[in-house]
Design a protein around this motif. Structure first.
Motif, PDB file in Angstrom:
ATOM      1  N   UNK A 249      32.685 -54.676  21.268  1.00 37.29           N
ATOM      2  CA  UNK A 249      33.442 -53.985  22.311  1.00 37.29           C
ATOM      3  C   UNK A 249      32.976 -54.508  23.669  1.00 37.29           C
ATOM      4  N   UNK A 250      33.472 -55.653  24.102  1.00 37.86           N
ATOM      5  CA  UNK A 250      32.955 -56.304  25.309  1.00 37.86           C
ATOM      6  C   UNK A 250      33.231 -55.561  26.606  1.00 37.86           C
ATOM      7  N   UNK A 251      34.204 -54.637  26.604  1.00 40.20           N
ATOM      8  CA  UNK A 251      34.565 -53.933  27.832  1.00 40.20           C
ATOM      9  C   UNK A 251      34.048 -52.496  27.865  1.00 40.20           C
ATOM     10  N   UNK A 252      33.172 -52.146  26.957  1.00 45.24           N
ATOM     11  CA  UNK A 252      32.689 -50.771  26.851  1.00 45.24           C
ATOM     12  C   UNK A 252      31.870 -50.393  28.079  1.00 45.24           C
ATOM     13  N   UNK A 253      32.236 -49.255  28.697  1.00 47.75           N
ATOM     14  CA  UNK A 253      31.540 -48.761  29.878  1.00 47.75           C
ATOM     15  C   UNK A 253      30.598 -47.599  29.544  1.00 47.75           C
ATOM     16  N   UNK A 254      31.081 -46.638  28.787  1.00 50.16           N
ATOM     17  CA  UNK A 254      30.259 -45.484  28.423  1.00 50.16           C
ATOM     18  C   UNK A 254      30.368 -45.221  26.930  1.00 50.16           C
ATOM     19  N   UNK A 255      29.270 -44.771  26.337  1.00 45.52           N
ATOM     20  CA  UNK A 255      29.271 -44.471  24.906  1.00 45.52           C
ATOM     21  C   UNK A 255      28.304 -43.333  24.611  1.00 45.52           C
ATOM     22  N   UNK A 256      28.768 -42.408  23.776  1.00 46.30           N
ATOM     23  CA  UNK A 256      27.909 -41.360  23.221  1.00 46.30           C
ATOM     24  C   UNK A 256      27.942 -41.526  21.707  1.00 46.30           C
ATOM     25  N   UNK A 257      26.767 -41.602  21.101  1.00 44.11           N
ATOM     26  CA  UNK A 257      26.683 -41.766  19.648  1.00 44.11           C
ATOM     27  C   UNK A 257      25.713 -40.729  19.096  1.00 44.11           C
ATOM     28  N   UNK A 258      26.240 -39.794  18.330  1.00 42.58           N
ATOM     29  CA  UNK A 258      25.410 -38.852  17.589  1.00 42.58           C
ATOM     30  C   UNK A 258      25.438 -39.260  16.131  1.00 42.58           C
ATOM     31  N   UNK A 259      24.434 -40.030  15.713  1.00 46.60           N
ATOM     32  CA  UNK A 259      24.409 -40.583  14.350  1.00 46.60           C
ATOM     33  C   UNK A 259      23.226 -39.956  13.621  1.00 46.60           C
ATOM     34  N   UNK A 260      23.479 -38.816  12.979  1.00 46.74           N
ATOM     35  CA  UNK A 260      22.402 -38.023  12.414  1.00 46.74           C
ATOM     36  C   UNK A 260      22.194 -38.340  10.937  1.00 46.74           C
ATOM     37  N   UNK A 261      21.650 -39.505  10.702  1.00 45.76           N
ATOM     38  CA  UNK A 261      21.307 -39.926   9.344  1.00 45.76           C
ATOM     39  C   UNK A 261      19.853 -40.384   9.342  1.00 45.76           C
ATOM     40  N   UNK A 262      19.161 -40.218   8.231  1.00 46.35           N
ATOM     41  CA  UNK A 262      17.780 -40.709   8.143  1.00 46.35           C
ATOM     42  C   UNK A 262      17.745 -42.234   8.208  1.00 46.35           C
ATOM     43  N   UNK A 263      16.867 -42.757   9.005  1.00 42.90           N
ATOM     44  CA  UNK A 263      16.609 -44.197   9.092  1.00 42.90           C
ATOM     45  C   UNK A 263      17.904 -45.016   9.232  1.00 42.90           C
ATOM     46  N   UNK A 264      18.663 -44.835  10.310  1.00 42.21           N
ATOM     47  CA  UNK A 264      19.883 -45.625  10.510  1.00 42.21           C
ATOM     48  C   UNK A 264      19.551 -47.088  10.757  1.00 42.21           C
ATOM     49  N   UNK A 265      20.426 -47.982  10.305  1.00 44.09           N
ATOM     50  CA  UNK A 265      20.206 -49.403  10.584  1.00 44.09           C
ATOM     51  C   UNK A 265      20.814 -49.753  11.940  1.00 44.09           C
ATOM     52  N   UNK A 266      20.572 -50.972  12.392  1.00 42.78           N
ATOM     53  CA  UNK A 266      21.011 -51.367  13.732  1.00 42.78           C
ATOM     54  C   UNK A 266      22.361 -52.069  13.735  1.00 42.78           C
ATOM     55  N   UNK A 267      23.037 -52.123  12.588  1.00 40.63           N
ATOM     56  CA  UNK A 267      24.284 -52.872  12.496  1.00 40.63           C
ATOM     57  C   UNK A 267      25.341 -52.335  13.460  1.00 40.63           C
ATOM     58  N   UNK A 268      25.526 -51.022  13.482  1.00 41.34           N
ATOM     59  CA  UNK A 268      26.585 -50.460  14.309  1.00 41.34           C
ATOM     60  C   UNK A 268      26.242 -50.543  15.798  1.00 41.34           C
ATOM     61  N   UNK A 269      24.959 -50.451  16.139  1.00 42.47           N
ATOM     62  CA  UNK A 269      24.571 -50.448  17.550  1.00 42.47           C
ATOM     63  C   UNK A 269      24.688 -51.825  18.201  1.00 42.47           C
TER      64      UNK A 269
END
Length: 446
Positions: A249-269
């Protein structure tokens, strides 16, 4: 002196405009005022029906039916229906929506109660002409008994804002067909219903600028979100399960991410690397320690620890602050840093890792202006050392706010505040705030 009815002397267009600003129920009642008013309300281009009474919505749907029979406006700007108690059948809803579409409606909002008696199951269906509306710009659908069944020839050429709140889709691909036929869509709000018939929720909309997504499925279930909308500027996600695939998402200005899982990986971030303002609500910060954020200027981190009853296999009680420092190294122009360390009382004695850094992050030396640590736990030496490190190395700092947890006793808070005030700050002109009300005398210092 006789009273003069100046309002009735106004032009019809002005009276219609006045009645457009009030609920339809109130507009209809004006017909009893005089012959002059009898038909004015029937030309109102905005129909708003809302029932919040304890008696239920039977009167609401009678009003809807009668008013539509008498309504004469050639064009309908908007139709808003909100019922809280009484359920209705698809004939009522279908009639309303069909009438609105036939009158070139620009905005529809259907907020209907989802309560269904087991002995009287109901399914609401939208009329066929709805899916080919050429004038609809804003659409809100909210009802778990509403089945969205999108035909292959659906088309919403002007639709810009769409809210799908706890609706059910006829099949796995209905939502994708709907989105694919909204070429002008710029804002999308989705709240997933736990049994909405969709496993992989695919959002592939080139025109999309803002997306809000909440997944209400069972915690830690594999119901992935697949997001491929490179034009996104604002994104908000609250998810308990698999975020699946999120494209760049090259044009992303603001983001809120509530990802409540144990030990999330960094793929989505990794797809958030170009964001300017980021708010993360996570159980573990390890996932973003190796990602570069060259444009990030504002960052808020809320570390969340679940209660013991919510713990799942694979969840680690161990917590480390070291990834936070690695994150700062990878965010060279960060100006605002907020940390909310939301651990419960039961976790205050759990292991917490913090080691002095070999090199100071560039953002601390040259850019950081505002630093906030909310729910500060002064009982833990490592938290204090982390705050001390940031204050001692942030040369451009203007404001530092360190707020002890509200669960602490007053005496303990006061002792904590004095300790915070004693910490060295390299920025001698910075203001230190140790109370939520910064105007309270003695609570703010420079």
């Amino acid at each position: 002196m006789p009273r003069i009815d100046r309002i009735s002397a106004l032009h019809d267009d002005l009276l219609v405009n006045i009645l457009s600003q009030v609920p339809t129920k109130d507009a209809v009642t004006t017909m009893v005022l005089s012959k002059r008013w009898a038909l004015v309300w029937t030309m109102v281009p905005k129909l708003e029906y809302e029932d919040t009474s304890k008696e239920g919505g039977k009167n609401l749907w009678r009003l809807v039916d009668k008013s539509l029979q008498l309504h004469k406006a050639p064009v309908l700007e908007s139709m808003h229906i909100q019922a809280e108690r009484q359920f209705t059948d698809d004939a009522d809803v279908g009639k309303c929506v069909s009438y609105a579409v036939d009158h070139n409606v620009r905005e529809i909002s259907l907020i209907i109660p989802s309560f269904i008696l087991p002995s009287q199951p109901k399914i609401l269906l939208l009329p066929s002409n709805f899916y080919t509306s050429k004038t609809l710009v804003n659409l809100t659908l909210s009802c778990s008994a509403l089945v969205v069944d999108v035909p292959s020839l659906a088309c919403f050429p002007l639709l810009q804002t769409l809210a799908l709140l706890n609706v059910v889709f006829n099949d796995e691909s209905s939502h994708a067909r709907l989105l694919a036929n909204c070429p002008a869509l710029s804002y999308l709000h989705v709240i997933r219903y736990y049994s909405d018939n969709v496993t992989r929720f695919i959002v592939k909309v080139p025109s999309l600028k803002s997306f809000t997504y909440t997944d209400n499925h069972e915690r830690y279930s594999a119901m992935p979100l697949v997001l491929d909308s490179p034009g996104l500027q604002h994104l908000s996600i609250f998810d308990y399960g698999d975020l699946g695939s999120i494209q760049n998402m090259p044009h992303l200005e603001t983001a809120y991410v509530g990802h409540l899982v144990p030990q999330p990986n960094d793929k989505f971030l990794r797809s958030f690397s170009s964001v300017g303002s980021l708010h993360l609500r996570l159980m573990d910060v390890e996932c973003f320690s190796a990602i570069n954020f060259p444009r990030l200027m504002k960052f808020k981190l809320h570390l969340f620890k679940p209660s013991f009853s919510e713990l799942r296999p694979g969840y680690s009680e161990y917590c480390s602050l070291e990834p936070l420092m690695l994150f700062l190294h990878n965010s060279p122009i960060l100006k605002v840093l907020t940390i909310s360390y939301g651990v419960g009382l039961y976790y205050e004695d759990l292991p917490l890792s913090w080691n002095q850094q070999r090199s100071v992050p560039g953002c601390l030396l040259a850019h950081l202006e505002i630093f906030v640590w909310d729910k500060f736990g002064g009982r833990r030496r490592q938290e204090r050392e982390c705050v001390e490190y940031i204050l001692a190395n942030s040369k451009c700092l203007k404001t530092a706010t360190v707020l002890p947890r509200c669960s602490y006793r007053l005496e303990e808070k006061e002792k904590m505040v004095e300790d915070i005030k004693s910490l060295y700050r390299v920025s001698t002109s910075s203001q230190l705030i140790t109370h939520s009300d910064s105007t309270n005398p003695g609570r703010a210092t420079t």
